[in-house]
Design a protein around this motif. Structure first.
Motif, PDB file in Angstrom:
ATOM      1  N   GLY A  70     -29.596  10.292   2.903  1.00 13.83           N
ATOM      2  CA  GLY A  70     -29.199  11.381   2.028  1.00 13.83           C
ATOM      3  C   GLY A  70     -27.983  12.071   2.607  1.00 13.83           C
ATOM      4  O   GLY A  70     -27.885  12.247   3.823  1.00 13.83           O
ATOM      5  N   ASP A  71     -27.044  12.396   1.766  1.00 17.21           N
ATOM      6  CA  ASP A  71     -25.812  13.044   2.203  1.00 17.21           C
ATOM      7  C   ASP A  71     -25.591  14.307   1.392  1.00 17.21           C
ATOM      8  O   ASP A  71     -25.913  14.351   0.198  1.00 17.21           O
ATOM      9  CB  ASP A  71     -24.601  12.126   1.997  1.00 17.21           C
ATOM     10  N   SER A  72     -25.016  15.316   2.035  1.00 15.17           N
ATOM     11  CA  SER A  72     -24.578  16.497   1.293  1.00 15.17           C
ATOM     12  C   SER A  72     -23.391  16.071   0.429  1.00 15.17           C
ATOM     13  O   SER A  72     -22.780  15.023   0.666  1.00 15.17           O
ATOM     14  CB  SER A  72     -24.151  17.605   2.249  1.00 15.17           C
ATOM     15  N   MET A  73     -23.060  16.883  -0.543  1.00 18.77           N
ATOM     16  CA  MET A  73     -21.917  16.549  -1.394  1.00 18.77           C
ATOM     17  C   MET A  73     -20.631  16.503  -0.563  1.00 18.77           C
ATOM     18  O   MET A  73     -19.776  15.656  -0.813  1.00 18.77           O
ATOM     19  CB  MET A  73     -21.802  17.550  -2.539  1.00 18.77           C
ATOM     20  N   GLY A  74     -20.506  17.359   0.430  1.00 19.82           N
ATOM     21  CA  GLY A  74     -19.323  17.334   1.291  1.00 19.82           C
ATOM     22  C   GLY A  74     -19.219  16.045   2.088  1.00 19.82           C
ATOM     23  O   GLY A  74     -18.152  15.439   2.178  1.00 19.82           O
ATOM     24  N   GLU A  75     -20.336  15.629   2.673  1.00 18.77           N
ATOM     25  CA  GLU A  75     -20.357  14.372   3.433  1.00 18.77           C
ATOM     26  C   GLU A  75     -20.061  13.187   2.521  1.00 18.77           C
ATOM     27  O   GLU A  75     -19.311  12.283   2.876  1.00 18.77           O
ATOM     28  CB  GLU A  75     -21.725  14.172   4.086  1.00 18.77           C
ATOM     29  N   LEU A  76     -20.649  13.231   1.341  1.00 21.65           N
ATOM     30  CA  LEU A  76     -20.469  12.138   0.390  1.00 21.65           C
ATOM     31  C   LEU A  76     -19.022  12.072  -0.101  1.00 21.65           C
ATOM     32  O   LEU A  76     -18.444  10.981  -0.193  1.00 21.65           O
ATOM     33  CB  LEU A  76     -21.440  12.301  -0.777  1.00 21.65           C
ATOM     34  N   ALA A  77     -18.422  13.219  -0.384  1.00 23.96           N
ATOM     35  CA  ALA A  77     -17.025  13.259  -0.835  1.00 23.96           C
ATOM     36  C   ALA A  77     -16.113  12.630   0.205  1.00 23.96           C
ATOM     37  O   ALA A  77     -15.212  11.849  -0.130  1.00 23.96           O
ATOM     38  CB  ALA A  77     -16.603  14.695  -1.125  1.00 23.96           C
ATOM     39  N   GLU A  78     -16.360  12.940   1.463  1.00 22.57           N
ATOM     40  CA  GLU A  78     -15.543  12.374   2.537  1.00 22.57           C
ATOM     41  C   GLU A  78     -15.778  10.862   2.653  1.00 22.57           C
ATOM     42  O   GLU A  78     -14.835  10.084   2.800  1.00 22.57           O
ATOM     43  CB  GLU A  78     -15.867  13.055   3.857  1.00 22.57           C
ATOM     44  N   ALA A  79     -17.021  10.454   2.554  1.00 23.14           N
ATOM     45  CA  ALA A  79     -17.347   9.028   2.714  1.00 23.14           C
ATOM     46  C   ALA A  79     -16.759   8.175   1.601  1.00 23.14           C
ATOM     47  O   ALA A  79     -16.307   7.056   1.853  1.00 23.14           O
ATOM     48  CB  ALA A  79     -18.867   8.842   2.771  1.00 23.14           C
ATOM     49  N   VAL A  80     -16.779   8.666   0.365  1.00 18.54           N
ATOM     50  CA  VAL A  80     -16.344   7.848  -0.772  1.00 18.54           C
ATOM     51  C   VAL A  80     -14.932   8.174  -1.236  1.00 18.54           C
ATOM     52  O   VAL A  80     -14.483   7.644  -2.255  1.00 18.54           O
ATOM     53  CB  VAL A  80     -17.343   7.925  -1.954  1.00 18.54           C
ATOM     54  N   LEU A  81     -14.256   9.046  -0.483  1.00 13.74           N
ATOM     55  CA  LEU A  81     -12.839   9.343  -0.734  1.00 13.74           C
ATOM     56  C   LEU A  81     -12.596   9.934  -2.123  1.00 13.74           C
ATOM     57  O   LEU A  81     -11.673   9.535  -2.831  1.00 13.74           O
ATOM     58  CB  LEU A  81     -11.986   8.068  -0.554  1.00 13.74           C
ATOM     59  N   MET A  82     -13.441  10.883  -2.494  1.00 17.07           N
ATOM     60  CA  MET A  82     -13.317  11.507  -3.810  1.00 17.07           C
ATOM     61  C   MET A  82     -13.255  13.024  -3.671  1.00 17.07           C
ATOM     62  O   MET A  82     -13.971  13.592  -2.846  1.00 17.07           O
ATOM     63  CB  MET A  82     -14.522  11.149  -4.699  1.00 17.07           C
ATOM     64  N   PRO A  83     -12.438  13.680  -4.506  1.00 16.61           N
ATOM     65  CA  PRO A  83     -12.454  15.141  -4.508  1.00 16.61           C
ATOM     66  C   PRO A  83     -13.788  15.653  -5.068  1.00 16.61           C
ATOM     67  O   PRO A  83     -14.427  14.988  -5.889  1.00 16.61           O
ATOM     68  CB  PRO A  83     -11.290  15.528  -5.425  1.00 16.61           C
ATOM     69  N   HIS A  84     -14.202  16.821  -4.607  1.00 12.22           N
ATOM     70  CA  HIS A  84     -15.511  17.368  -4.990  1.00 12.22           C
ATOM     71  C   HIS A  84     -15.752  17.414  -6.501  1.00 12.22           C
ATOM     72  O   HIS A  84     -16.825  16.991  -6.952  1.00 12.22           O
ATOM     73  CB  HIS A  84     -15.716  18.757  -4.374  1.00 12.22           C
ATOM     74  N   PRO A  85     -14.820  17.918  -7.318  1.00 10.98           N
ATOM     75  CA  PRO A  85     -15.104  17.991  -8.758  1.00 10.98           C
ATOM     76  C   PRO A  85     -15.348  16.617  -9.387  1.00 10.98           C
ATOM     77  O   PRO A  85     -16.255  16.451 -10.200  1.00 10.98           O
ATOM     78  CB  PRO A  85     -13.855  18.652  -9.345  1.00 10.98           C
ATOM     79  N   THR A  86     -14.563  15.634  -8.972  1.00 12.55           N
ATOM     80  CA  THR A  86     -14.726  14.270  -9.491  1.00 12.55           C
ATOM     81  C   THR A  86     -16.058  13.690  -9.020  1.00 12.55           C
ATOM     82  O   THR A  86     -16.776  13.045  -9.795  1.00 12.55           O
ATOM     83  CB  THR A  86     -13.557  13.385  -9.029  1.00 12.55           C
ATOM     84  N   LEU A  87     -16.401  13.925  -7.762  1.00 12.88           N
ATOM     85  CA  LEU A  87     -17.668  13.446  -7.221  1.00 12.88           C
ATOM     86  C   LEU A  87     -18.847  14.074  -7.955  1.00 12.88           C
ATOM     87  O   LEU A  87     -19.799  13.386  -8.300  1.00 12.88           O
ATOM     88  CB  LEU A  87     -17.759  13.738  -5.724  1.00 12.88           C
ATOM     89  N   THR A  88     -18.777  15.371  -8.201  1.00 12.42           N
ATOM     90  CA  THR A  88     -19.867  16.060  -8.895  1.00 12.42           C
ATOM     91  C   THR A  88     -20.116  15.439 -10.262  1.00 12.42           C
ATOM     92  O   THR A  88     -21.268  15.178 -10.637  1.00 12.42           O
ATOM     93  CB  THR A  88     -19.551  17.565  -9.030  1.00 12.42           C
ATOM     94  N   LYS A  89     -19.055  15.164 -11.004  1.00 16.20           N
ATOM     95  CA  LYS A  89     -19.203  14.540 -12.327  1.00 16.20           C
ATOM     96  C   LYS A  89     -19.817  13.146 -12.203  1.00 16.20           C
ATOM     97  O   LYS A  89     -20.701  12.779 -12.978  1.00 16.20           O
ATOM     98  CB  LYS A  89     -17.852  14.461 -13.036  1.00 16.20           C
ATOM     99  N   ALA A  90     -19.347  12.378 -11.231  1.00 15.78           N
ATOM    100  CA  ALA A  90     -19.868  11.012 -11.049  1.00 15.78           C
ATOM    101  C   ALA A  90     -21.338  11.047 -10.640  1.00 15.78           C
ATOM    102  O   ALA A  90     -22.147  10.260 -11.149  1.00 15.78           O
ATOM    103  CB  ALA A  90     -19.036  10.268 -10.006  1.00 15.78           C
ATOM    104  N   VAL A  91     -21.707  11.948  -9.731  1.00 20.47           N
ATOM    105  CA  VAL A  91     -23.105  12.058  -9.304  1.00 20.47           C
ATOM    106  C   VAL A  91     -23.968  12.507 -10.481  1.00 20.47           C
ATOM    107  O   VAL A  91     -25.063  11.969 -10.691  1.00 20.47           O
ATOM    108  CB  VAL A  91     -23.244  13.014  -8.090  1.00 20.47           C
TER     109      VAL A  91
END
Length: 148
Positions: free
Chosen positions: A50-71
């Motif tokens: 399990g990853d926090s959104m911050g950790e996940l954003a860094e790992a998958v090279l995505m900005p937070h808003p884009t990551l939030t929509k994808a998640v």
């Protein structure tokens, strides 16, 4: 090899290679109605920590808003879910669901086959060397950024 114009730009050549690789990967994933970005998210979560959104954003090279929509889209399909972090129950983490793990298992072979086609086209040794060189480039740039 002398190149001019855009072809002389490392950034341009890296972007062009990334687009070419991802175009083939997107075709492989299309059968499961999964984008390359969504696949990267689930692949990053596949270890079960399990990853926090911050950790996940860094790992998958995505900005937070884009990551939030994808998640959120992956949650809508029950492929991932949010829950308390295993290390700190007060933090929220994202986890791949059983359904998401099953989808990853289904596409893993096709993704490996896609990687294999690249290795055949470019040469296995050259592909492995390129991957190592790119890792080294990232490490060198990260180190330079820290010292900068």
């Amino acid at each position: 090899m002398t190149t001019s114009g855009l072809g002389s730009s490392l950034a341009y050549l890296l972007s062009r290679a990334e687009r070419s690789v991802n175009r083939g990967l997107a075709a492989v994933l299309a059968g499961e109605d999964v984008t390359v970005e969504q696949w990267r998210i689930m692949r990053a979560l596949a270890d079960g920590r399990g990853d926090s959104m911050g950790e996940l954003a860094e790992a998958v090279l995505m900005p937070h808003p884009t990551l939030t929509k994808a998640v959120d889209r992956l949650i809508d399909r029950a492929l991932v879910y949010r829950g308390p972090s295993k290390g700190d129950r007060r933090r929220v983490a994202v986890f791949v669901s059983d359904r998401g793990a099953e989808l990853l298992a289904r596409v893993d072979g096709a993704v490996a086959e896609h990687h294999g086609l690249i290795a055949v086209a470019f040469g296995r040794e050259r592909t492995e060397r390129l991957m190592g060189d790119l890792e080294g480039l990232v490490e060198a740039l990260d180190y330079a950024e820290l010292r900068g």
